[in-house]
Every structure is written in structure tokens, then in C-alpha cells.
Design a protein around this motif. Structure first.
Motif, mmCIF file in Angstrom:
data_model
loop_
_atom_site.group_PDB
_atom_site.id
_atom_site.type_symbol
_atom_site.label_atom_id
_atom_site.label_comp_id
_atom_site.label_asym_id
_atom_site.label_seq_id
_atom_site.Cartn_x
_atom_site.Cartn_y
_atom_site.Cartn_z
ATOM 1 N N ARG B 77 30.421 -5.992 -14.335
ATOM 2 C CA ARG B 77 30.018 -4.684 -13.793
ATOM 3 C C ARG B 77 29.975 -3.593 -14.843
ATOM 4 N N ARG B 78 30.588 -3.848 -15.979
ATOM 5 C CA ARG B 78 30.458 -2.869 -17.062
ATOM 6 C C ARG B 78 29.110 -3.020 -17.754
ATOM 7 N N HIS B 84 24.795 2.630 -5.854
ATOM 8 C CA HIS B 84 25.056 2.169 -4.501
ATOM 9 C C HIS B 84 24.250 3.024 -3.531
ATOM 10 N N GLN B 88 29.352 5.692 -3.697
ATOM 11 C CA GLN B 88 30.787 5.873 -3.511
ATOM 12 C C GLN B 88 31.425 6.545 -4.726
ATOM 13 N N PHE B 89 32.243 7.538 -4.437
ATOM 14 C CA PHE B 89 32.956 8.245 -5.510
ATOM 15 C C PHE B 89 34.441 8.310 -5.201
ATOM 16 N N LEU B 90 35.193 8.725 -6.213
ATOM 17 C CA LEU B 90 36.592 9.052 -5.975
ATOM 18 C C LEU B 90 36.604 10.529 -5.600
ATOM 19 N N PRO B 102 33.731 4.930 -15.337
ATOM 20 C CA PRO B 102 33.516 3.585 -15.872
ATOM 21 C C PRO B 102 34.009 3.459 -17.309
ATOM 22 N N ARG B 149 26.513 8.116 -13.376
ATOM 23 C CA ARG B 149 27.666 7.244 -13.553
ATOM 24 C C ARG B 149 27.234 5.826 -13.906
#
Ligand SMILES: Nc1ncnc2c1ncn2[C@@H]1O[C@H](COP(=O)(O)OP(=O)(O)OP(=O)(O)O)[C@@H](O)[C@H]1O
Ligand SMILES: [Mg+2]
Lengths: 304, 225
Positions: B77-78, B84, B88-90, B102, B149
Motif C-alpha cells: 500500500r505504500r 477511496h 477516509q481520514f483521521l 503515509p 494523500r
């Protein structure tokens, strides 16, 4: 061994981890304060349990050593019969099971025992001083009543003096209390593990979304686990430290009671023992570290 | 880079995808279209191991996805930037921190990527919102943030699920141009979209293949454009 060094490595980089890594998990409300509180309360209780454990241990040891070999036979007889009765007594004692050895004290020894009471220039020769036979017991000791009857029959001037015998149940009680103290510490450790595990599981579940976002952008399980573990470890340590210190203050300022309350005043730490409660926060931190790590690993392992 | 062979998938009920063959070669540019609910997002998820095939095989960077551990997936995934569909975020961290995340989780020096981040936020027009929290952003702003991101680690592959769904036409074109630029730099790109106009605009600029999900399978599309 390699498992331990592996854990040590993980522990090291958990604690040295960068501050930023912590922030990936939102400062969650109640699980955080719950962990600190649990650790605080458990540390507080552990200090008392530890004090009880140490004090009762000391008491049991002291009473036990006082008991060992302290019974005596006192022979009061007219001067002429003294030697004969002493011989008889020694003969009886030699054949009594539960007695390791019996020895007639010399006059000098007796004088030394009496000096504190009557002064140095005691005219021993003129006093009807009884002879003393010192008995060293073995195992559970002799059958006291049987021995008394035999002595009475064969050497009427001999009296078995086991004035310390009444302490025997107290030694037992002290040992029980020590066991209780140890057991309490064990139970406290067990409940701490259970509660911190529950808190960690709650935090992991509450942050399912955070975990999936972190995974989406390439965070490894280890990184995610660390963010949780670090928090719980630090909180358990702080809670434990505060709890231990406050409990230590309580114990330090316990009002001193006079001799007859020796058991109560004994409840405390002596000398280097004061350092022991300071290990409690460290142990709390280790418990939190391991429990949270396990909880996180199993949760992360289960969820894809 | 990503290869699906006779891949099938179901969420437990009926099959959503069946016998899907798809090969995203290095430097290729694909559009993925199809009606809502046809399985575009599902196919994307299969590509970045959010889901695993119930039939057939999927290989990512030459490795079979079924043999992957969690750590393998994290590393993959890197190398794959994902936008998405529901971004989705924090939510407790600022936009800047989210875009840099990331970089942080992969243990890179954040200072190296700071400039990169500023440039990306500039590109997607979010310089002013740099300190906002994700819930304070509009739908389109969130999509652009998600794209920023996805690009921060300059991944080899970019999978974008409706990257222009909530933005106006102009911004949509701007984002498309950004993706076309990246493709020219050699990145592999897959974009799922409803927006036929977007594909129409892209066609003259880039050798893009248009795929369509129809009856659980992938068919060539875009002939009408
Ligand atoms: N988690 C899930 N569990 C069960 N069914 C699901 C799940 N996610 C999606 N589906 C179903 O799978 C089908 C395909 O969904 P998917 O999200 O891939 O469609 P899509 O092509 O991306 O649609 P859209 O264009 O609206 O984004 C839909 O019928 C949907 O209801
Ligand atoms: Mg979709």
C-alpha cells in the motif's frame, strides 16, 4: 531467551517512539482515564498488601526463632536431692521424642541470666536457686502433657516451662496473614491484567475506523499496536506511581502505637524495603505493556 | 503491476464479479466505468487487498495476494496510492497531518516530504485549508485531500475511485490533468468514474483504455466516445 530479547527490543522502541506516532490514535475518553485509575487504585492496594506481607513475615520469623529451643525444665529440690533429680530429668529428656538435646546450665550461666535482675554481687550460694535444663526441640516438639506427667512421677521437683508455647498459634496466624498478603498481591496483579486488557480492547474497538485508515495508507500492524501500547503503558506507569507514592505517605504517617500494638506498628517498611513500592509503577507499566500488546496483536491479527 | 486472472468475488450472497481478467501494466492508464452498483469499487478493493478474490488469482507486483501477510500488504500500500470513494481520514488530525500520514507510518523523515506536501496541496487547491480538520472540509475538498494523500509517497500505481465525483467541472479537469502528468512520469493509473465527459476530455491527451463492468465481467468500453 530470544523471545525475551525480542520483547525488550519492542519495549525499547515503544518507549522511544516518536511523539507523532502517538497522535494517530485520538485521545480517547474513558478508556484512558480508566487505565490510569485502575493502575492508581491497584498500586495503592498493592502497597498495603506488600506492607502486610513484609510485616507478617518479619513477625512470623521473629516469633518462630524465639520459639525454637526455648523451653526449659526448672528443678527446685532440697540441696541434697538436686543432683539426683537433675540426672533423672536429663535421662527422661534424652529418651523423649521431639527433643534434640537437653543440657544442664552451669552456675555461671545461671548467674549471668540473673545478673540483670539482682545485680552482680548476688550471693548465689545462699539462695535456693533452682537448676535449669535448657531444651532444644526438634520437629513439632515433645508431647508436652506426657512429658509433664513423667517428670512429675520421677522427679517431683521438676517443672516443664514452655511459656513460649502460647505463641505457636500466633506464628501460624502471622504466616497465614503473610500468605493472605501474597495472595492479595497475586489477585491485584490478575485483576490489573484483566482490566487493562478490557480497556485496551475497548479502545481498539472504538478506534476501528482509525485502524482501517492507517492500514489503507500502509501502516504495519506493529506501528498501529505501538500507538496503543505506548499510551496504555505510560498511563499505567503514571497511575501506578501516584498510587504507590500516596499509599507510602499513608504508611509513613501511620500513628506509632506503643509496644502492645507491636503488630500494628510493624505494618510498614524498614530501611531498603521502602524502595520496594517504587517497583510497583514499573510492574504496572510492564503489565499494561504486555496486556495491551497481546490485545492489539490478537485484534489486528483477526481483522483483515 | 496488478494482474487479475479469472478473478471472481462475492460478499457472501451472489457473485459481484466473475471471471475478471485485467492486467494493469507499468505506465498504463485505465478508466473503469459501469452502472452504479456494478462492482467498480469492489474491483478496486481487490486491487489493493481490501478484499480477496473468492475465485481465480490476483497478483500484485508479481506476488499472489493469497500468500500475503499483513506486513506484505502494508508495504504494497505504500506503493499504491488509493483514493477511496468515501475518503477516509483521521478526523482528529489536521489536513496537513493527514496528507503526511503515509509518510509517517512508513517511517520516513517528514521533513523530506513537507515540500512535496505543500506542492500537492497547492496543486489540488487546498493551501488555505491546511490546518482544517477533515470533518470541516466539503465533499470535494475531501476528495482532493484524499488524492493529495494518495500521491505523497509518489507511488508506482494510483487507484482512484471517483476522484472527481464531488468537484466542479473545472476542478475535475485540473485533477485529471494532474493524473495525466503523473502517467507521463511513468505511473500506472486506474480511475473509476461515471463521468463520460471526463473520459472524453482525457482521450486526446493520453492513451487510455476504457473498461466497462457488464454482467459481472469486464468488457472494452468507450468505443462510442
Ligand atoms: N460490504 C458489502 N457487503 C455486501 N454487499 C456489498 C458490500 N459492498 C458493496 N456491496 C454490493 O456490491 C455491489 C457492488 O458494489 P460497488 O461498491 O462495488 O459498486 P460500484 O460500482 O462502486 O457503485 P458506485 O458507482 O455506486 O460507487 C453492490 O450491489 C453493493 O450493494
Ligand atoms: Mg463505487
Amino acid at each position: 531467551m530470544s523471545k525475551i530479547s525480542q520483547y525488550w527490543q519492542i519495549a525499547q522502541d515503544t518507549l522511544s517512539g516518536d511523539q507523532n506516532a502517538d497522535r494517530v490514535v485520538p485521545p480517547s475518553g474513558y478508556t484512558a482515564s480508566l487505565t490510569t485509575f485502575v493502575s492508581f487504585a491497584m498500586a495503592f492496594l498493592t502497597v498495603f498488601a506488600l506492607a502486610l506481607f513484609l510485616a507478617t513475615g518479619r513477625l512470623a520469623d521473629r516469633w518462630a526463632t524465639e520459639l525454637a529451643g526455648t523451653s526449659t525444665v526448672r528443678i527446685s529440690a532440697p540441696a541434697g536431692q538436686m543432683d539426683a533429680q537433675a540426672k533423672t530429668v536429663l535421662g527422661i529428656l534424652e529418651t523423649t521424642p521431639g527433643i534434640a538435646s537437653a543440657r544442664l546450665m552451669s552456675e555461671d550461666e545461671q548467674r549471668r541470666l540473673l545478673t540483670p535482675w539482682f545485680g552482680v554481687d548476688l550471693p548465689m550460694d545462699n539462695l535456693p536457686i533452682p537448676s535449669l535444663v535448657e531444651i532444644t526441640e526438634e520437629g513439632v516438639g515433645p508431647d508436652v502433657n506426657g512429658l509433664r506427667l513423667r517428670l512429675q512421677a520421677e522427679a517431683p521437683g521438676a517443672i516443664l516451662d514452655d511459656h513460649t508455647r502460647w505463641r505457636r498459634p500466633m506464628v501460624k496466624a502471622a504466616q497465614r496473614l503473610r500468605l493472605l498478603g501474597g495472595l492479595s498481591i497475586g489477585l491485584i496483579v490478575g485483576s490489573t491484567i484483566a482490566m487493562i486488557t478490557l480497556a485496551a480492547q475497548a479502545a481498539l474497538s472504538a478506534n476501528g475506523q482509525v485502524i482501517s485508515v492507517l492500514r489503507l495508507i500502509g501502516a504495519r500492524d506493529n506501528y498501529i499496536a505501538k500507538a496503543f501500547v505506548r499510551r496504555f503503558t505510560i498511563r499505567a506507569f503514571l497511575g501506578g506511581l501516584i498510587g504507590s507514592l500516596i499509599a507510602m505517605l499513608f504508611i509513613y504517617f501511620l500513628p506509632a502505637v506503643a509496644e502492645e500494638g507491636a503488630f500494628l506498628t510493624g505494618l510498614g517498611f524498614q530501611g531498603v524495603q521502602w524502595l520496594l513500592p517504587l517497583f510497583i509503577p514499573v510492574i504496572a507499566a510492564i503489565i499494561a505493556f504486555v496486556s495491551t500488546r497481546f490485545a492489539a496483536n490478537s485484534k489486528l491479527q483477526r481483522t483483515a | 503491476m496488478i494482474e487479475l486472472k479469472r478473478a471472481g468475488f462475492s460478499y457472501g450472497g451472489g457473485a459481484i464479479l466473475a471471471d475478471v481478467d485485467l492486467h494493469l501494466t507499468k505506465g498504463s492508464f485505465h478508466f473503469l466505468t459501469g452502472p452504479s452498483g456494478s462492482g467498480k469499487s469492489t474491483l478496486m478493493k481487490l486491487c489493493y487487498q481490501a478484499l480477496f478474490p473468492s475465485a481465480g488469482t490476483i497478483k500484485v507486483f508479481g506476488k499472489d495476494v493469497r500468500a500475503m501477510t499483513h506486513d506484505d500488504i502494508a508495504i504494497i500500500r505504500r506503493r499504491i496510492g488509493v483514493v477511496h470513494q468515501d475518503c477516509q481520514f483521521l478526523d482528529h488530525l489536521s489536513l496537513a497531518e493527514n496528507v503526511l500520514m503515509p509518510s509517517q507510518v512508513s517511517g520516513r523523515d517528514l521533513n523530506d516530504d513537507l515540500q512535496n506536501m505543500n506542492q500537492l496541496l497547492n496543486w489540488v487547491g487546498l493551501t488555505k485549508q491546511i490546518n482544517s480538520l477533515p470533518p470541516q472540509l466539503s465533499g470535494g475538498e475531501r476528495q482532493r485531500a484524499a488524492l493529495a494523500r494518495a500521491l505523497i509517497l509518489s507511488p508506482d500505481v494510483i487507484l482512484a475511485d471517483e476522484p472527481t465525483g464531488n468537484v466542479d467541472w473545472e476542478m475535475g479537469q485540473k485533477l485529471l490533468n494532474l493524473l495525466i502528468e503523473l502517467n507521463k512520469m511513468g505511473k500506472t493509473i486506474l480511475i473509476a468514474t461515471h463521468d463520460m465527459n471526463l473520459i472524453r476530455v482525457a482521450k486526446p491527451q493520453v492513451a487510455a483504455r476504457v473498461l466497462r463492468i457488464q454482467d459481472k465481467r469486464i468488457v472494452a468500453g468507450g468505443a462510442d466516445l
